[in-house]
Design an enzyme around this catalytic site. Structure first.
Site, PDB file in Angstrom:
ATOM      1  N   THR A  95     -92.549  62.989 -30.094  1.00 50.57           N
ATOM      2  CA  THR A  95     -92.919  63.995 -29.091  1.00 50.57           C
ATOM      3  C   THR A  95     -93.690  63.339 -27.956  1.00 50.57           C
ATOM      4  O   THR A  95     -94.475  62.422 -28.195  1.00 50.57           O
ATOM      5  CB  THR A  95     -93.762  65.142 -29.698  1.00 50.57           C
ATOM      6  OG1 THR A  95     -94.070  66.086 -28.658  1.00 50.57           O
ATOM      7  CG2 THR A  95     -95.074  64.660 -30.311  1.00 50.57           C
ATOM      8  N   ASN A 121     -95.506  65.377 -26.145  1.00 53.66           N
ATOM      9  CA  ASN A 121     -96.521  66.407 -25.921  1.00 53.66           C
ATOM     10  C   ASN A 121     -97.755  66.146 -26.802  1.00 53.66           C
ATOM     11  O   ASN A 121     -97.718  66.368 -28.017  1.00 53.66           O
ATOM     12  CB  ASN A 121     -95.900  67.775 -26.224  1.00 53.66           C
ATOM     13  CG  ASN A 121     -96.801  68.917 -25.862  1.00 53.66           C
ATOM     14  OD1 ASN A 121     -97.984  68.894 -26.179  1.00 53.66           O
ATOM     15  ND2 ASN A 121     -96.260  69.929 -25.201  1.00 53.66           N
ATOM     16  N   GLU A 174     -82.314  66.542 -24.919  1.00 51.16           N
ATOM     17  CA  GLU A 174     -82.425  67.960 -25.307  1.00 51.16           C
ATOM     18  C   GLU A 174     -81.095  68.670 -25.073  1.00 51.16           C
ATOM     19  O   GLU A 174     -80.647  68.825 -23.942  1.00 51.16           O
ATOM     20  CB  GLU A 174     -83.550  68.651 -24.532  1.00 51.16           C
ATOM     21  CG  GLU A 174     -84.910  68.160 -24.992  1.00 51.16           C
ATOM     22  CD  GLU A 174     -85.956  69.262 -25.139  1.00 51.16           C
ATOM     23  OE1 GLU A 174     -85.659  70.434 -24.845  1.00 51.16           O
ATOM     24  OE2 GLU A 174     -87.069  68.929 -25.566  1.00 51.16           O
ATOM     25  N   ASP A 231     -89.412  71.546 -31.542  1.00 48.95           N
ATOM     26  CA  ASP A 231     -88.951  72.182 -30.313  1.00 48.95           C
ATOM     27  C   ASP A 231     -89.531  73.585 -30.311  1.00 48.95           C
ATOM     28  O   ASP A 231     -89.372  74.329 -31.281  1.00 48.95           O
ATOM     29  CB  ASP A 231     -87.420  72.206 -30.243  1.00 48.95           C
ATOM     30  CG  ASP A 231     -86.983  72.351 -28.797  1.00 48.95           C
ATOM     31  OD1 ASP A 231     -87.354  71.489 -27.978  1.00 48.95           O
ATOM     32  OD2 ASP A 231     -86.317  73.347 -28.466  1.00 48.95           O
ATOM     33  N   SER A 232     -90.225  73.924 -29.254  1.00 44.59           N
ATOM     34  CA  SER A 232     -90.912  75.210 -29.273  1.00 44.59           C
ATOM     35  C   SER A 232     -90.786  75.927 -27.941  1.00 44.59           C
ATOM     36  O   SER A 232     -90.316  75.349 -26.958  1.00 44.59           O
ATOM     37  CB  SER A 232     -92.384  75.011 -29.648  1.00 44.59           C
ATOM     38  OG  SER A 232     -92.904  73.850 -29.079  1.00 44.59           O
ATOM     39  N   PHE A 265    -103.236  73.944 -25.084  1.00 42.79           N
ATOM     40  CA  PHE A 265    -102.385  73.326 -24.067  1.00 42.79           C
ATOM     41  C   PHE A 265    -101.318  74.333 -23.638  1.00 42.79           C
ATOM     42  O   PHE A 265    -101.219  75.432 -24.195  1.00 42.79           O
ATOM     43  CB  PHE A 265    -101.734  72.045 -24.618  1.00 42.79           C
ATOM     44  CG  PHE A 265    -100.770  72.284 -25.753  1.00 42.79           C
ATOM     45  CD1 PHE A 265    -101.233  72.423 -27.056  1.00 42.79           C
ATOM     46  CD2 PHE A 265     -99.406  72.388 -25.524  1.00 42.79           C
ATOM     47  CE1 PHE A 265    -100.347  72.658 -28.105  1.00 42.79           C
ATOM     48  CE2 PHE A 265     -98.511  72.624 -26.566  1.00 42.79           C
ATOM     49  CZ  PHE A 265     -98.991  72.762 -27.858  1.00 42.79           C
ATOM     50  N   ASP A 296    -101.144  78.388 -23.755  1.00 51.21           N
ATOM     51  CA  ASP A 296    -102.230  78.961 -24.573  1.00 51.21           C
ATOM     52  C   ASP A 296    -103.167  79.903 -23.800  1.00 51.21           C
ATOM     53  O   ASP A 296    -103.551  80.952 -24.332  1.00 51.21           O
ATOM     54  CB  ASP A 296    -103.043  77.849 -25.258  1.00 51.21           C
ATOM     55  CG  ASP A 296    -102.316  77.275 -26.474  1.00 51.21           C
ATOM     56  OD1 ASP A 296    -101.380  77.938 -26.964  1.00 51.21           O
ATOM     57  OD2 ASP A 296    -102.686  76.186 -26.923  1.00 51.21           O
ATOM     58  N   ARG A 323     -96.639  77.048 -35.040  1.00 48.95           N
ATOM     59  CA  ARG A 323     -96.479  75.654 -35.516  1.00 48.95           C
ATOM     60  C   ARG A 323     -96.969  75.543 -36.961  1.00 48.95           C
ATOM     61  O   ARG A 323     -96.347  74.885 -37.798  1.00 48.95           O
ATOM     62  CB  ARG A 323     -97.272  74.749 -34.571  1.00 48.95           C
ATOM     63  CG  ARG A 323     -97.131  73.268 -34.809  1.00 48.95           C
ATOM     64  CD  ARG A 323     -97.438  72.464 -33.564  1.00 48.95           C
ATOM     65  NE  ARG A 323     -96.485  72.705 -32.501  1.00 48.95           N
ATOM     66  CZ  ARG A 323     -96.744  73.423 -31.398  1.00 48.95           C
ATOM     67  NH1 ARG A 323     -97.941  73.927 -31.177  1.00 48.95           N
ATOM     68  NH2 ARG A 323     -95.797  73.620 -30.508  1.00 48.95           N
TER      69      ARG A 323
HETATM   70  P1  ITT Z   1     -91.389  67.172 -26.553  1.00 48.00           P
HETATM   71  O1  ITT Z   1     -90.011  67.768 -26.370  1.00 48.00           O
HETATM   72  O2  ITT Z   1     -91.480  65.717 -26.150  1.00 48.00           O
HETATM   73  O3  ITT Z   1     -91.952  67.423 -27.945  1.00 48.00           O
HETATM   74  P2  ITT Z   1     -92.201  69.220 -24.616  1.00 48.00           P
HETATM   75  O4  ITT Z   1     -93.557  69.601 -24.084  1.00 48.00           O
HETATM   76  O5  ITT Z   1     -91.114  68.962 -23.609  1.00 48.00           O
HETATM   77  O6  ITT Z   1     -92.421  67.934 -25.553  1.00 48.00           O
HETATM   78  P3  ITT Z   1     -90.622  71.427 -25.682  1.00 48.00           P
HETATM   79  O7  ITT Z   1     -89.357  70.949 -25.082  1.00 48.00           O
HETATM   80  O8  ITT Z   1     -90.586  71.922 -27.102  1.00 48.00           O
HETATM   81  O9  ITT Z   1     -91.751  70.289 -25.659  1.00 48.00           O
HETATM   82  O10 ITT Z   1     -91.224  72.542 -24.727  1.00 48.00           O
HETATM   83  C1  ITT Z   1     -92.067  73.533 -25.202  1.00 48.00           C
HETATM   84  C2  ITT Z   1     -92.892  74.086 -24.054  1.00 48.00           C
HETATM   85  O11 ITT Z   1     -93.672  75.168 -24.561  1.00 48.00           O
HETATM   86  C3  ITT Z   1     -93.876  73.058 -23.498  1.00 48.00           C
HETATM   87  O12 ITT Z   1     -94.067  73.301 -22.123  1.00 48.00           O
HETATM   88  C4  ITT Z   1     -95.135  73.322 -24.303  1.00 48.00           C
HETATM   89  O13 ITT Z   1     -96.322  72.931 -23.626  1.00 48.00           O
HETATM   90  C5  ITT Z   1     -95.056  74.830 -24.538  1.00 48.00           C
HETATM   91  N1  ITT Z   1     -95.629  75.114 -25.847  1.00 48.00           N
HETATM   92  C6  ITT Z   1     -95.115  74.814 -27.066  1.00 48.00           C
HETATM   93  N2  ITT Z   1     -95.956  75.139 -28.051  1.00 48.00           N
HETATM   94  C7  ITT Z   1     -97.049  75.642 -27.460  1.00 48.00           C
HETATM   95  C8  ITT Z   1     -98.276  76.125 -27.933  1.00 48.00           C
HETATM   96  O14 ITT Z   1     -98.597  76.101 -29.205  1.00 48.00           O
HETATM   97  N3  ITT Z   1     -99.167  76.570 -27.034  1.00 48.00           N
HETATM   98  C9  ITT Z   1     -98.890  76.567 -25.715  1.00 48.00           C
HETATM   99  N4  ITT Z   1     -97.756  76.118 -25.168  1.00 48.00           N
HETATM  100  C10 ITT Z   1     -96.838  75.651 -26.036  1.00 48.00           C
END
Ligand code: ITT
Length: 181
Positions: free
Chosen positions: A8, A10, A37, A66-67, A142, A145, A169
């Site tokens: 990740t 992130n 992706e 993926d979230s 982050f 949130d 998560r």
């Molecule tokens: P990776 O794919 O490298 O893991 P990413 O930030 O691009 O990182 P995603 O494609 O899964 O991850 O995008 C998810 C988005 O939703 C991303 O902008 C996150 O900051 C946000 N997000 C996911 N989980 C969150 C949480 O618990 N709280 C706040 N924002 C969240």
């Protein structure tokens, strides 16, 4: 101690997962190489594809997360496009889109994809329901949130430990851990 590589970019996700798995005696190592992706309306195939791709590339067992944030009044937007929307519109942009909207219902979803080289990926899903606040509140966490209200407080107003007790998560990781165990 058992180790697992989490692919990740992130840091917010990484710190949450690291903290949750510390209590289970699992050490999480971050790999920031990223993965392609898949374009899809659902997070599950995106996580499965990413985990499989990264496991074959690194020749190691890996996990990905993926979230996304799904807003009911916007037909689930930004959903799988959450990362793009966070970067380009941000929380301010979401609040603007929602300024005249009464139905504030939303949920976060996290899909953990796990894969070992040579086999197919397995996915674990967790969701948490809340509402979109009218203004940003709090500086913890982050991403989205500060605008995600959970029972009167935003995730941005909750410390790590409190968010980790109830988050999307956490729920996905509990399923993953049970399966691993
Ligand atoms: P990776 O794919 O490298 O893991 P990413 O930030 O691009 O990182 P995603 O494609 O899964 O991850 O995008 C998810 C988005 O939703 C991303 O902008 C996150 O900051 C946000 N997000 C996911 N989980 C969150 C949480 O618990 N709280 C706040 N924002 C969240």
């Amino acid at each position: 101690m058992r180790k697992i590589v989490f692919v990740t970019t992130n840091n917010g996700k990484f710190h949450e997962v690291k903290k949750i798995f510390e209590t289970k005696n699992l050490e999480v190592l971050q790999n920031k190489d990223g993965y392609p992706e898949l374009q899809h309306d659902d997070l599950e195939p995106i996580a499965a594809y990413g985990a499989k791709w990264a496991a074959e590339k690194l020749k190691l067992p890996v996990m990905v997360d993926d979230s996304g944030l799904f807003i009911e009044a916007l037909s689930g937007f930004p959903g799988p496009y959450s990362s793009f929307v966070e970067k380009h519109l941000g929380n301010h942009g979401i609040l603007k889109l929602m300024s005249e909207v009464k139905n504030r219902a939303a949920f976060f979803k996290s899909v953990i994809g796990y894969c070992e080289p040579g086999i197919e990926a397995t996915v674990f899903t967790g969701t948490v329901e809340g509402t979109i606040s009218y203004e940003k509140r709090g500086t913890e966490g982050f991403g989205f949130d500060p605008i995600f209200d959970y029972n009167g407080v935003t995730f941005g107003e909750m410390n790590d430990d409190d968010k980790n007790k109830v988050s999307h998560r956490r729920k996905a990781l509990d399923k993953f851990y049970e399966w691993l165990d």
